[in-house]
Write an enzyme that holds these catalytic residues in place. Structure first.
Site, short mmCIF file in Angstrom:
data_model
loop_
_atom_site.label_atom_id
_atom_site.label_comp_id
_atom_site.label_asym_id
_atom_site.label_seq_id
_atom_site.Cartn_x
_atom_site.Cartn_y
_atom_site.Cartn_z
N ALA A 154 0.83 -1.21 0.00
CA ALA A 154 0.00 0.00 0.00
C ALA A 154 0.86 1.26 0.00
O ALA A 154 0.59 2.22 -0.73
CB ALA A 154 -0.94 -0.01 1.20
N TYR A 155 1.90 1.25 0.82
CA TYR A 155 2.80 2.40 0.89
C TYR A 155 3.55 2.60 -0.43
O TYR A 155 3.61 3.71 -0.97
CB TYR A 155 3.79 2.20 2.04
N ALA A 156 4.08 1.50 -0.98
CA ALA A 156 4.82 1.59 -2.23
C ALA A 156 3.90 2.07 -3.37
O ALA A 156 4.33 2.84 -4.23
CB ALA A 156 5.43 0.24 -2.58
N SER A 158 1.37 4.07 -3.08
CA SER A 158 1.16 5.50 -2.92
C SER A 158 2.37 6.30 -3.42
O SER A 158 2.23 7.39 -3.97
CB SER A 158 0.84 5.85 -1.46
N LYS A 159 3.56 5.74 -3.24
CA LYS A 159 4.77 6.43 -3.68
C LYS A 159 5.01 6.25 -5.18
O LYS A 159 5.67 7.07 -5.81
CB LYS A 159 5.97 5.96 -2.87
#
Length: 246
Positions: A154-156, A158-159
């Site tokens: 999820a974080y990756a 978003s980035k």
């Protein structure tokens, strides 16, 4: 390239702690006037301002939710009102929530994407409208997109959006003499990174690059300083600042 203005002015979102704070302090040491945007921690933001001013730098703090377009517009208004214009915008505001795809809480997904994707878009939208010729827009991405660690999907994701916004905005600003780049740190010893990790995990991650240490906030601020000042021929790139991690 030297600005035609007497002093370059930089907005740094997420500038009260961690990598953002190191960036604000480095750009101030480079001679830029700094507007530190923070979401809620006024004490830390004011401490950063104090540290900069004690070293004869110039800085103010301003509260703004990066995903709120009205608040971000007021942030840019403040920078223009106090310092006369804006030359550099560094968007380092972001949150990181980790879990597997199977178990991820979708409300948390929406919260993270609101800051990391919408926030980046809103800040870049104002930057595209207001940064002066000769300026630079720099967004913080992540190296975890390449190394694909479990629980980071999820974080990756978003980035990954941050990289896309940066590359396309660079092309949209054709003819304006404004560079747009993303900086993708590897594991960096900040409160955000260290939180919830045991010693074994931290030791393992520090050995993932051939230099065999975690990054320091200053390692990232050095790259941002280069992009925010002399690096006029680097544009539309994602720079991986991770000690050689692949």
């Amino acid at each position: 390239m030297e600005s035609i203005h007497k002093q370059r002015v930089a907005i740094v979102t997420g500038g009260s702690r961690g990598i953002g704070r190191a960036i604000a302090e480095r750009l101030a040491a480079d001679g830029q006037a700094i507007v530190i945007a923070y979401s809620s921690n006024s004490d830390e933001a004011n401490k950063t301002v104090q540290e900069i001013t004690e070293k004869k730098g110039c800085a103010i703090a301003f509260q703004a939710d990066v995903a709120d377009e009205a608040a971000v517009s007021r942030l840019f208004d403040k920078a223009e009102e106090v310092f006369g214009g804006i030359d550099v915008v560094v968007n380092s505001a972001g949150i990181m929530i980790l879990d597997t795809v199977a178990n991820f809480d979708l409300d948390k997904l929406d919260r993270m994407h609101r800051t990391n994707i919408r926030g980046t878009f809103v800040v870049n939208q104002q930057a595209a409208r207001r940064v002066r010729s000769g300026g630079a827009i720099i967004n913080l991405s992540t190296s975890v997109k390449k190394i694909a660690l479990p629980t980071y999907a999820a974080y990756a994701a978003s980035k990954g959006a941050v990289d896309a916004i940066s590359l396309i905005l660079a092309k949209e600003l054709r003819g304006r003499d404004i560079t747009v780049n993303a900086v993708a740190p590897g594991p960096t010893a900040t409160e955000l990174f260290l939180q919830g990790k045991d010693t074994e995990t931290i030791e393992h991650m520090s050995k993932m690059n051939p230099i065999e240490r975690l990054g320091r906030p200053e390692d990232i601020s050095e790259v941002v300083s280069f992009l925010a000042g002399p690096a006029r021929w680097i544009n539309g790139q994602t720079i991986y600042a991770n000690g050689g991690m692949v």
